[in-house]
Design a protein around this motif. Structure first.
Motif, PDB file in Angstrom:
ATOM      1  N   PRO A  64       4.262   7.031 -16.594  1.00 39.71           N
ATOM      2  CA  PRO A  64       4.996   5.948 -15.924  1.00 39.71           C
ATOM      3  C   PRO A  64       4.580   5.755 -14.463  1.00 39.71           C
ATOM      4  O   PRO A  64       4.525   4.629 -13.970  1.00 39.71           O
ATOM      5  CB  PRO A  64       6.464   6.377 -16.018  1.00 39.71           C
ATOM      6  N   LEU A  65       4.282   6.852 -13.771  1.00 41.15           N
ATOM      7  CA  LEU A  65       3.822   6.729 -12.385  1.00 41.15           C
ATOM      8  C   LEU A  65       2.526   5.929 -12.307  1.00 41.15           C
ATOM      9  O   LEU A  65       2.378   5.055 -11.451  1.00 41.15           O
ATOM     10  CB  LEU A  65       3.620   8.110 -11.759  1.00 41.15           C
ATOM     11  N   SER A  66       1.593   6.222 -13.196  1.00 41.18           N
ATOM     12  CA  SER A  66       0.310   5.517 -13.144  1.00 41.18           C
ATOM     13  C   SER A  66       0.444   4.065 -13.599  1.00 41.18           C
ATOM     14  O   SER A  66      -0.218   3.178 -13.055  1.00 41.18           O
ATOM     15  CB  SER A  66      -0.751   6.250 -13.970  1.00 41.18           C
ATOM     16  N   ILE A  67       1.307   3.798 -14.552  1.00 45.14           N
ATOM     17  CA  ILE A  67       1.485   2.419 -15.025  1.00 45.14           C
ATOM     18  C   ILE A  67       2.187   1.574 -13.963  1.00 45.14           C
ATOM     19  O   ILE A  67       1.739   0.465 -13.640  1.00 45.14           O
ATOM     20  CB  ILE A  67       2.246   2.389 -16.361  1.00 45.14           C
ATOM     21  N   PHE A  68       3.279   2.069 -13.393  1.00 41.84           N
ATOM     22  CA  PHE A  68       3.985   1.300 -12.362  1.00 41.84           C
ATOM     23  C   PHE A  68       3.127   1.131 -11.117  1.00 41.84           C
ATOM     24  O   PHE A  68       3.116   0.067 -10.498  1.00 41.84           O
ATOM     25  CB  PHE A  68       5.321   1.950 -12.006  1.00 41.84           C
ATOM     26  N   GLY A  69       2.425   2.185 -10.730  1.00 38.17           N
ATOM     27  CA  GLY A  69       1.512   2.071  -9.585  1.00 38.17           C
ATOM     28  C   GLY A  69       0.422   1.048  -9.836  1.00 38.17           C
ATOM     29  O   GLY A  69       0.057   0.282  -8.949  1.00 38.17           O
ATOM     30  N   GLY A  70      -0.093   1.027 -11.061  1.00 40.52           N
ATOM     31  CA  GLY A  70      -1.101   0.043 -11.428  1.00 40.52           C
ATOM     32  C   GLY A  70      -0.566  -1.378 -11.382  1.00 40.52           C
ATOM     33  O   GLY A  70      -1.277  -2.307 -10.962  1.00 40.52           O
ATOM     34  N   CYS A 129       0.840  -1.211   0.000  1.00 40.52           N
ATOM     35  CA  CYS A 129       0.000   0.000   0.000  1.00 40.52           C
ATOM     36  C   CYS A 129       0.869   1.253   0.000  1.00 40.52           C
ATOM     37  O   CYS A 129       0.552   2.238  -0.662  1.00 40.52           O
ATOM     38  CB  CYS A 129      -0.930   0.011   1.213  1.00 40.52           C
ATOM     39  N   TRP A 130       1.970   1.212   0.749  1.00 43.41           N
ATOM     40  CA  TRP A 130       2.872   2.355   0.773  1.00 43.41           C
ATOM     41  C   TRP A 130       3.478   2.599  -0.601  1.00 43.41           C
ATOM     42  O   TRP A 130       3.619   3.741  -1.041  1.00 43.41           O
ATOM     43  CB  TRP A 130       3.974   2.175   1.818  1.00 43.41           C
ATOM     44  N   PHE A 131       3.857   1.530  -1.293  1.00 44.29           N
ATOM     45  CA  PHE A 131       4.412   1.695  -2.641  1.00 44.29           C
ATOM     46  C   PHE A 131       3.371   2.295  -3.593  1.00 44.29           C
ATOM     47  O   PHE A 131       3.695   3.143  -4.426  1.00 44.29           O
ATOM     48  CB  PHE A 131       4.934   0.369  -3.193  1.00 44.29           C
ATOM     49  N   GLN A 132       2.126   1.869  -3.460  1.00 45.50           N
ATOM     50  CA  GLN A 132       1.070   2.432  -4.300  1.00 45.50           C
ATOM     51  C   GLN A 132       0.881   3.910  -4.003  1.00 45.50           C
ATOM     52  O   GLN A 132       0.673   4.717  -4.916  1.00 45.50           O
ATOM     53  CB  GLN A 132      -0.237   1.665  -4.086  1.00 45.50           C
ATOM     54  N   THR A 136     -11.587  -4.842  -3.122  1.00 46.14           N
ATOM     55  CA  THR A 136     -10.670  -4.599  -2.011  1.00 46.14           C
ATOM     56  C   THR A 136      -9.960  -3.269  -2.254  1.00 46.14           C
ATOM     57  O   THR A 136     -10.102  -2.657  -3.319  1.00 46.14           O
ATOM     58  CB  THR A 136      -9.624  -5.726  -1.902  1.00 46.14           C
ATOM     59  N   ILE A 137      -9.170  -2.847  -1.283  1.00 41.07           N
ATOM     60  CA  ILE A 137      -8.449  -1.582  -1.422  1.00 41.07           C
ATOM     61  C   ILE A 137      -7.495  -1.607  -2.618  1.00 41.07           C
ATOM     62  O   ILE A 137      -7.472  -0.657  -3.406  1.00 41.07           O
ATOM     63  CB  ILE A 137      -7.728  -1.215  -0.106  1.00 41.07           C
ATOM     64  N   PRO A 138      -6.705  -2.676  -2.816  1.00 44.55           N
ATOM     65  CA  PRO A 138      -5.837  -2.689  -4.002  1.00 44.55           C
ATOM     66  C   PRO A 138      -6.612  -2.657  -5.324  1.00 44.55           C
ATOM     67  O   PRO A 138      -6.136  -2.075  -6.300  1.00 44.55           O
ATOM     68  CB  PRO A 138      -5.049  -3.998  -3.871  1.00 44.55           C
ATOM     69  N   LEU A 139      -7.798  -3.251  -5.360  1.00 43.72           N
ATOM     70  CA  LEU A 139      -8.600  -3.193  -6.585  1.00 43.72           C
ATOM     71  C   LEU A 139      -9.059  -1.763  -6.855  1.00 43.72           C
ATOM     72  O   LEU A 139      -9.030  -1.302  -7.996  1.00 43.72           O
ATOM     73  CB  LEU A 139      -9.793  -4.138  -6.522  1.00 43.72           C
ATOM     74  N   MET A 140      -9.458  -1.058  -5.807  1.00 42.54           N
ATOM     75  CA  MET A 140      -9.865   0.333  -5.995  1.00 42.54           C
ATOM     76  C   MET A 140      -8.681   1.175  -6.475  1.00 42.54           C
ATOM     77  O   MET A 140      -8.837   2.033  -7.348  1.00 42.54           O
ATOM     78  CB  MET A 140     -10.442   0.900  -4.701  1.00 42.54           C
ATOM     79  N   ALA A 141      -7.493   0.921  -5.931  1.00 43.66           N
ATOM     80  CA  ALA A 141      -6.298   1.633  -6.390  1.00 43.66           C
ATOM     81  C   ALA A 141      -5.991   1.279  -7.844  1.00 43.66           C
ATOM     82  O   ALA A 141      -5.644   2.158  -8.638  1.00 43.66           O
ATOM     83  CB  ALA A 141      -5.108   1.289  -5.499  1.00 43.66           C
ATOM     84  N   LEU A 142      -6.143   0.010  -8.201  1.00 46.80           N
ATOM     85  CA  LEU A 142      -5.905  -0.419  -9.580  1.00 46.80           C
ATOM     86  C   LEU A 142      -6.858   0.282 -10.537  1.00 46.80           C
ATOM     87  O   LEU A 142      -6.441   0.770 -11.596  1.00 46.80           O
ATOM     88  CB  LEU A 142      -6.050  -1.937  -9.696  1.00 46.80           C
TER      89      LEU A 142
END
Length: 145
Positions: A67-73, A36-39, A112-118
């Motif tokens: 690149p920020l959005s792709i790597f974060g994704g 989560c911190w990396f995201q 889940t939280i990672p899905l919402m971030a994705l």
């Protein structure tokens, strides 16, 4: 029409995602795991970068923000898979703090939280691609049409 507001829409998505993550950690007291911190590292700068770019209509930011959005994704996708595929959490387990495969939210067994971030990273990526500048002549695609 989409290209005209693409930077603004990408900024709004980053703002909502950042606000949501801060709400979950600061108000709901959900401790972020390592992934989560990396995201967050990839999402939080987008609020400033895209906000400024939307205000100035600076489409040149796409090359820096994409690149920020792709790597974060990619991190979000891995994190989501780690939560949903049991064997994946054993490959690279979190060794300190909250386990990365723990679900604070699990709505309908899928969200889940990672899905919402994705989803946020995917939307930002789509908006950035839609709002990019025409590299051939240095003009906005909207003006070139």
């Amino acid at each position: 029409m989409m290209r005209q507001y693409a930077l603004f829409c990408a900024w709004v998505v980053s703002l909502v995602a950042t606000g949501g993550s801060l709400f979950l950690s600061e108000v709901m007291n959900f401790t972020p795991c390592k992934l989560c911190w990396f995201q967050r590292i990839f999402m939080y700068p987008l609020v400033y970068l895209l906000g400024r770019a939307a205000y100035k209509n600076d489409r040149g930011i796409v090359g820096y923000a994409l690149p920020l959005s792709i790597f974060g994704g990619c991190i979000s996708l891995y994190h989501y898979l780690e939560q949903k595929v049991p064997g994946l959490a054993k490959i690279l387990p979190c060794t300190q703090g909250v386990p990365c495969n723990e679900d604070y939210l699990n709505w309908f067994g899928v969200i889940t939280i990672p899905l919402m971030a994705l989803v946020a990273f995917i939307l930002i990526t789509i908006f950035l691609i839609a709002g990019r500048r025409n590299e051939a002549d240095g003009t906005d695609d909207e003006l070139a049409d």
